[in-house]
Design an enzyme around this catalytic site. Structure first.
Site, PDB file in Angstrom:
ATOM      1  N   ARG A  78     -24.556 -23.545  30.662  1.00  0.00           N
ATOM      2  CA  ARG A  78     -25.314 -23.549  31.910  1.00  0.00           C
ATOM      3  C   ARG A  78     -26.775 -23.876  31.591  1.00  0.00           C
ATOM      4  NH1 ARG A  78     -21.482 -24.146  34.502  1.00  0.00           N
ATOM      5  NH2 ARG A  78     -20.509 -22.791  36.043  1.00  0.00           N
ATOM      6  N   HIS A 136     -23.817 -32.887  34.295  1.00  0.00           N
ATOM      7  CA  HIS A 136     -22.989 -31.690  34.483  1.00  0.00           C
ATOM      8  C   HIS A 136     -21.529 -32.075  34.792  1.00  0.00           C
ATOM      9  CE1 HIS A 136     -22.929 -27.199  35.783  1.00  0.00           C
ATOM     10  NE2 HIS A 136     -21.770 -27.591  35.264  1.00  0.00           N
TER      11      HIS A 136
HETATM   12  N1  LIG Z   1     -20.547 -28.064  31.860  1.00  0.00           N
HETATM   13  C1  LIG Z   1     -19.386 -27.905  32.468  1.00  0.00           C
HETATM   14  O1  LIG Z   1     -18.829 -28.851  33.026  1.00  0.00           O
HETATM   15  C2  LIG Z   1     -18.727 -26.553  32.439  1.00  0.00           C
HETATM   16  C3  LIG Z   1     -17.388 -26.450  32.850  1.00  0.00           C
HETATM   17  C4  LIG Z   1     -16.766 -25.223  32.782  1.00  0.00           C
HETATM   18  C5  LIG Z   1     -17.453 -24.106  32.312  1.00  0.00           C
HETATM   19  N2  LIG Z   1     -18.745 -24.242  31.918  1.00  0.00           N
HETATM   20  C6  LIG Z   1     -19.473 -23.060  31.411  1.00  0.00           C
HETATM   21  O2  LIG Z   1     -18.828 -22.568  30.248  1.00  0.00           O
HETATM   22  C7  LIG Z   1     -18.929 -21.157  30.261  1.00  0.00           C
HETATM   23  C8  LIG Z   1     -17.925 -20.528  29.307  1.00  0.00           C
HETATM   24  O3  LIG Z   1     -16.611 -20.651  29.848  1.00  0.00           O
HETATM   25  P1  LIG Z   1     -15.370 -19.861  29.197  1.00  0.00           P
HETATM   26  O4  LIG Z   1     -14.216 -20.107  30.088  1.00  0.00           O
HETATM   27  O5  LIG Z   1     -15.232 -20.199  27.758  1.00  0.00           O
HETATM   28  O6  LIG Z   1     -15.884 -18.364  29.347  1.00  0.00           O
HETATM   29  P2  LIG Z   1     -15.266 -17.045  28.666  1.00  0.00           P
HETATM   30  O7  LIG Z   1     -13.835 -17.242  28.347  1.00  0.00           O
HETATM   31  O8  LIG Z   1     -15.657 -15.914  29.567  1.00  0.00           O
HETATM   32  O9  LIG Z   1     -16.056 -16.913  27.269  1.00  0.00           O
HETATM   33  C9  LIG Z   1     -17.386 -16.573  27.206  1.00  0.00           C
HETATM   34  C10 LIG Z   1     -17.762 -16.368  25.749  1.00  0.00           C
HETATM   35  O10 LIG Z   1     -19.176 -16.127  25.674  1.00  0.00           O
HETATM   36  C11 LIG Z   1     -19.385 -14.937  24.911  1.00  0.00           C
HETATM   37  N3  LIG Z   1     -20.593 -14.243  25.384  1.00  0.00           N
HETATM   38  C12 LIG Z   1     -20.904 -13.846  26.626  1.00  0.00           C
HETATM   39  N4  LIG Z   1     -22.082 -13.198  26.646  1.00  0.00           N
HETATM   40  C13 LIG Z   1     -22.514 -13.166  25.358  1.00  0.00           C
HETATM   41  C14 LIG Z   1     -23.656 -12.636  24.712  1.00  0.00           C
HETATM   42  N5  LIG Z   1     -24.595 -11.961  25.394  1.00  0.00           N
HETATM   43  N6  LIG Z   1     -23.768 -12.794  23.375  1.00  0.00           N
HETATM   44  C15 LIG Z   1     -22.812 -13.444  22.673  1.00  0.00           C
HETATM   45  N7  LIG Z   1     -21.701 -13.988  23.220  1.00  0.00           N
HETATM   46  C16 LIG Z   1     -21.563 -13.847  24.551  1.00  0.00           C
HETATM   47  C17 LIG Z   1     -18.165 -14.097  25.148  1.00  0.00           C
HETATM   48  O11 LIG Z   1     -18.051 -13.113  24.134  1.00  0.00           O
HETATM   49  P3  LIG Z   1     -16.775 -12.123  24.047  1.00  0.00           P
HETATM   50  O12 LIG Z   1     -15.635 -12.996  23.563  1.00  0.00           O
HETATM   51  O13 LIG Z   1     -17.166 -11.111  23.050  1.00  0.00           O
HETATM   52  O14 LIG Z   1     -16.549 -11.599  25.435  1.00  0.00           O
HETATM   53  C18 LIG Z   1     -17.058 -15.168  25.114  1.00  0.00           C
HETATM   54  O15 LIG Z   1     -16.703 -15.450  23.794  1.00  0.00           O
HETATM   55  C19 LIG Z   1     -18.746 -20.812  31.733  1.00  0.00           C
HETATM   56  O16 LIG Z   1     -19.264 -19.538  32.049  1.00  0.00           O
HETATM   57  C20 LIG Z   1     -19.512 -21.911  32.423  1.00  0.00           C
HETATM   58  O17 LIG Z   1     -20.856 -21.507  32.610  1.00  0.00           O
HETATM   59  C21 LIG Z   1     -19.388 -25.437  31.973  1.00  0.00           C
END
Ligand SMILES: NC(=O)c1ccc[n+]([C@@H]2O[C@H](COP(=O)([O-])OP(=O)(O)OC[C@H]3O[C@@H](n4cnc5c(N)ncnc54)[C@H](OP(=O)(O)O)[C@@H]3O)[C@@H](O)[C@H]2O)c1
Length: 313
Positions: free
Chosen positions: A228, A276
């Site tokens: 993000r 994006h």
């Molecule tokens: N650019 C685009 O087109 C696009 C598309 C889709 C998504 N995204 C972004 O990608 C993000 C991630 O998606 P996801 O499905 O992989 O999410 P997810 O499954 O919820 O994984 C989030 C990861 O971030 C880690 N995390 C969260 N807060 C943290 C912190 N304070 N310190 C260290 N690690 C932290 C979590 O740790 P834990 O494993 O320990 O919980 C987890 O490993 C989404 O939230 C969205 O913003 C972007």
């Protein structure tokens, strides 16, 4: 019982038609028309106007139409109901394509050859490293980060991941929390950010973090942010690029989107901008996942992919 569609910037009638085809028995209502607020059991939202979801006394669940939920928690009048997000193998695959593409662009120094071509310059780098010589560090080892890590590993990159809680993943060096962050950054030539935007992660890609990246790698350090825009401090990224401590940045997300035309990121020679679109899902796939979730709830089964409001993701 009805499903309320609450979105901005998307073609709502297309979404109504998609959901209606999947849930023919359920009235689909939108914010732009009069509707019975007591009948709304489900909300599907993408960047709804903050405050517009109040007064829904029978709300059973809120569905984000994307993988991220930061826009939901930005609404301080968000009703208290379970929140589920999109977890879609197609979206995950697309994100991994993006990450692999841009890691390979840096590994194979493709930006350099693209700059050379208009000048008809036939000059290669005799010291082209192998993938195993480049250390990729993925911030966020969730659905997206883990898949990207595995695919980078299959290509041969030396991959590590950083998450909030400890993880053990075969073939991956893992780090967690603030304690693990310095060591993680110090072994990172390509930093890939796939973190959610939360109170803890806002502004995390700042001067301090960029200064902590490896300066002893064969190439780099480089930054790829597809999480993000709120994760990054763009002025700090530009300063690091100009100081030479950061050798390139590929950004899919920005502090302000669309990226304003006067942003220096557009024309910086070391910056790659994408609009994006690192991972877009098919709208039909998202609607189908949410319709399945609604059917599960109606059958008394638990909701899947529920987010934790306390963590913010
Ligand atoms: N650019 C685009 O087109 C696009 C598309 C889709 C998504 N995204 C972004 O990608 C993000 C991630 O998606 P996801 O499905 O992989 O999410 P997810 O499954 O919820 O994984 C989030 C990861 O971030 C880690 N995390 C969260 N807060 C943290 C912190 N304070 N310190 C260290 N690690 C932290 C979590 O740790 P834990 O494993 O320990 O919980 C987890 O490993 C989404 O939230 C969205 O913003 C972007």
């Amino acid at each position: 019982m009805s499903l309320l569609l609450a979105m901005s910037g998307w073609h709502i009638e297309d979404w109504r038609a998609r959901f209606q085809a999947l849930l023919p028995e359920m009235p689909i209502v939108t914010l732009g028309e009069p509707f019975d607020r007591r009948a709304v059991h489900y909300v599907a939202s993408w960047k709804h106007p903050p405050g517009s979801l109040t007064g829904l006394p029978n709300l059973a669940a809120i569905f984000s139409l994307g993988a991220g939920v930061d826009f939901l928690f930005a609404d301080d009048k968000l009703p208290e109901a379970p929140i589920a997000r999109v977890v879609d193998p197609d979206l995950t695959t697309r994100m991994s394509e993006y990450v692999v593409l841009h890691c390979l662009m840096y590994l194979r120094q493709q930006h350099r050859y693209m700059r050379q071509q208009p000048a008809k310059l036939w000059e290669d780098d005799r010291d082209q490293p192998a993938a195993r010589a480049l250390r990729v560090g993925i911030m966020g080892l969730g659905e997206l980060g883990l898949d990207a890590a595995r695919k980078l590993k299959a290509i041969g990159f030396d991959v590590a991941g950083w998450s909030r809680s400890p993880k053990s993943v075969e073939g991956l060096a893992t780090f967690c929390g603030e304690d693990g962050m310095r060591a993680f950054l110090a072994r990172t030539d390509i930093l890939v950010s796939l973190l959610p935007l939360t109170q803890e992660t806002r502004g995390i890609i700042n001067a301090d973090l960029l200064d902590s990246l490896a300066q002893d790698g064969r190439l780099g350090p480089f930054l790829i942010n597809a999480g993000r825009g709120g994760l990054q401090v763009e002025a700090d990224i530009l300063a690091a690029l100009d100081a030479g401590t950061l050798k390139g940045a590929t950004l899919d997300v920005f502090e302000t989107e669309p990226l304003p035309s006067d942003s220096p990121l557009w024309s910086h020679p070391l910056v790659t901008v994408t609009p994006h679109n690192a991972a877009m899902s098919e709208p039909e796939a998202i609607a189908s996942l949410i319709a399945q979730q609604i059917r599960r709830m109606e059958a008394g089964e638990p909701l899947q992919h529920v987010v934790d409001p306390a963590r913010g993701y």
